[in-house]
Design a protein around this motif. Structure first.
Motif, PDB file in Angstrom:
ATOM      1  N   LEU A 161      34.612  33.874  47.816  1.00 12.75           N
ATOM      2  CA  LEU A 161      35.288  35.240  47.450  1.00 12.75           C
ATOM      3  C   LEU A 161      36.635  35.331  47.239  1.00 12.75           C
ATOM      4  O   LEU A 161      36.995  36.022  46.148  1.00 12.75           O
ATOM      5  CB  LEU A 161      34.904  35.902  48.911  1.00 12.75           C
ATOM      6  N   ARG A 162      37.252  34.582  47.636  1.00 10.38           N
ATOM      7  CA  ARG A 162      38.706  34.549  47.259  1.00 10.38           C
ATOM      8  C   ARG A 162      39.214  34.329  45.773  1.00 10.38           C
ATOM      9  O   ARG A 162      40.162  34.749  45.161  1.00 10.38           O
ATOM     10  CB  ARG A 162      39.702  33.585  48.233  1.00 10.38           C
ATOM     11  N   ALA A 163      38.116  33.252  45.148  1.00 16.50           N
ATOM     12  CA  ALA A 163      38.326  33.078  43.687  1.00 16.50           C
ATOM     13  C   ALA A 163      38.039  34.358  43.045  1.00 16.50           C
ATOM     14  O   ALA A 163      38.684  34.757  41.990  1.00 16.50           O
ATOM     15  CB  ALA A 163      37.538  31.971  43.296  1.00 16.50           C
ATOM     16  N   VAL A 164      37.066  34.969  43.444  1.00 16.36           N
ATOM     17  CA  VAL A 164      36.637  36.475  42.690  1.00 16.36           C
ATOM     18  C   VAL A 164      37.889  37.448  42.789  1.00 16.36           C
ATOM     19  O   VAL A 164      38.213  37.905  41.756  1.00 16.36           O
ATOM     20  CB  VAL A 164      35.380  36.931  43.169  1.00 16.36           C
ATOM     21  N   GLU A 165      38.331  37.445  44.123  1.00 14.56           N
ATOM     22  CA  GLU A 165      39.525  38.429  44.170  1.00 14.56           C
ATOM     23  C   GLU A 165      40.609  38.041  43.478  1.00 14.56           C
ATOM     24  O   GLU A 165      41.324  38.896  42.832  1.00 14.56           O
ATOM     25  CB  GLU A 165      39.633  38.527  45.851  1.00 14.56           C
ATOM     26  N   ASP A 166      41.230  36.770  43.311  1.00 13.81           N
ATOM     27  CA  ASP A 166      41.978  36.451  42.527  1.00 13.81           C
ATOM     28  C   ASP A 166      42.093  36.924  41.142  1.00 13.81           C
ATOM     29  O   ASP A 166      42.936  37.216  40.537  1.00 13.81           O
ATOM     30  CB  ASP A 166      42.558  34.820  42.843  1.00 13.81           C
TER      31      ASP A 166
END
Length: 225
Positions: A212-217
């Motif tokens: 999820l963090r990669a998508v948010e970044d």
């Protein structure tokens, strides 16, 4: 007296002969024991070729975990579809409404893979699929039972005109990029707390990712805002 002397001599010779025979028998017995080989100490033998582990011969067929396309072909790489997933939509509290998160959860008892990026449209209001943004992640998004994968939508720029929509349409790709593009997409109702979305002409979607963090970044640091 001559007879007695002869008898004694004969007796003496007989005794001597018996003694000689006994001595000879004893010597023969001892000699056999001495000649019999004793148990030699055990010496480890050199492993034979059959007992020595060898590397398996190379196979002419491709490895079960690799294909020409560079993706895994092992268990769990069947493409996910509508029958495998539950889809939820959500927004970020401090966001201005320019982004949407799509969460796909595998509710079956078998793994499947969300290949590439989802095909996304907005019902009858805006035809899809919209273009992808960013680059493909290093690992494909294979999800087991109850596991999740994510895709993020960038909906509009702050200064452009938008259209209000109440549904998102989603379709899924197979192994090949841009496959199943002609298949119909399924409308997914927006979460109640969202109500509707404002969508511009430059809406785009990220690749599926289990992180999820990669998508948010990608959504918030890509300079799209």
């Amino acid at each position: 007296m001559r007879t007695v002397r002869a008898s004694w001599r004969s007796h003496a010779l007989g005794v001597a002969a018996v003694a000689a025979l006994l001595a000879t028998a004893a010597c023969d017995s001892g000699g056999a024991d001495d000649a019999r080989p004793s148990a030699a100490p055990t010496v480890p033998s050199t492993p034979s070729a059959a007992a020595t582990p060898t590397a398996p011969a190379p196979s002419a067929s491709p490895s079960p975990t690799a294909t020409a396309a560079g993706t895994s072909s092992g268990p769990g790489t069947v493409a996910c579809n509508d029958n495998d997933l539950s889809i939820a939509t959500s927004v970020w509290r401090q966001d201005s409404g320019q982004h949407l998160l799509i969460t796909a959860t595998n509710f079956t008892d078998k793994a499947c893979t969300l290949y590439h990026y989802p095909y996304v449209g907005f019902g009858a209001a805006i035809d899809g699929p919209i273009d992808a943004m960013g680059s493909a992640p290093k690992a494909i998004a294979t999800i087991g039972p109850k596991e999740k994968a994510y895709a993020g939508l960038f909906l509009y720029r702050g200064s452009e005109r938008t259209i209000a929509v109440e549904a998102v349409s989603i379709g899924y790709q197979d192994r090949a990029l841009n496959s199943n593009k002609e298949s119909s997409m399924l409308d997914v109702a927006l979460s109640k707390e969202i109500g509707f979305l404002n969508v511009g002409t430059n809406a785009r979607v990220t690749y599926w990712n289990r992180d999820l963090r990669a998508v948010e970044d990608l959504l918030f640091r890509s300079g799209n805002n």
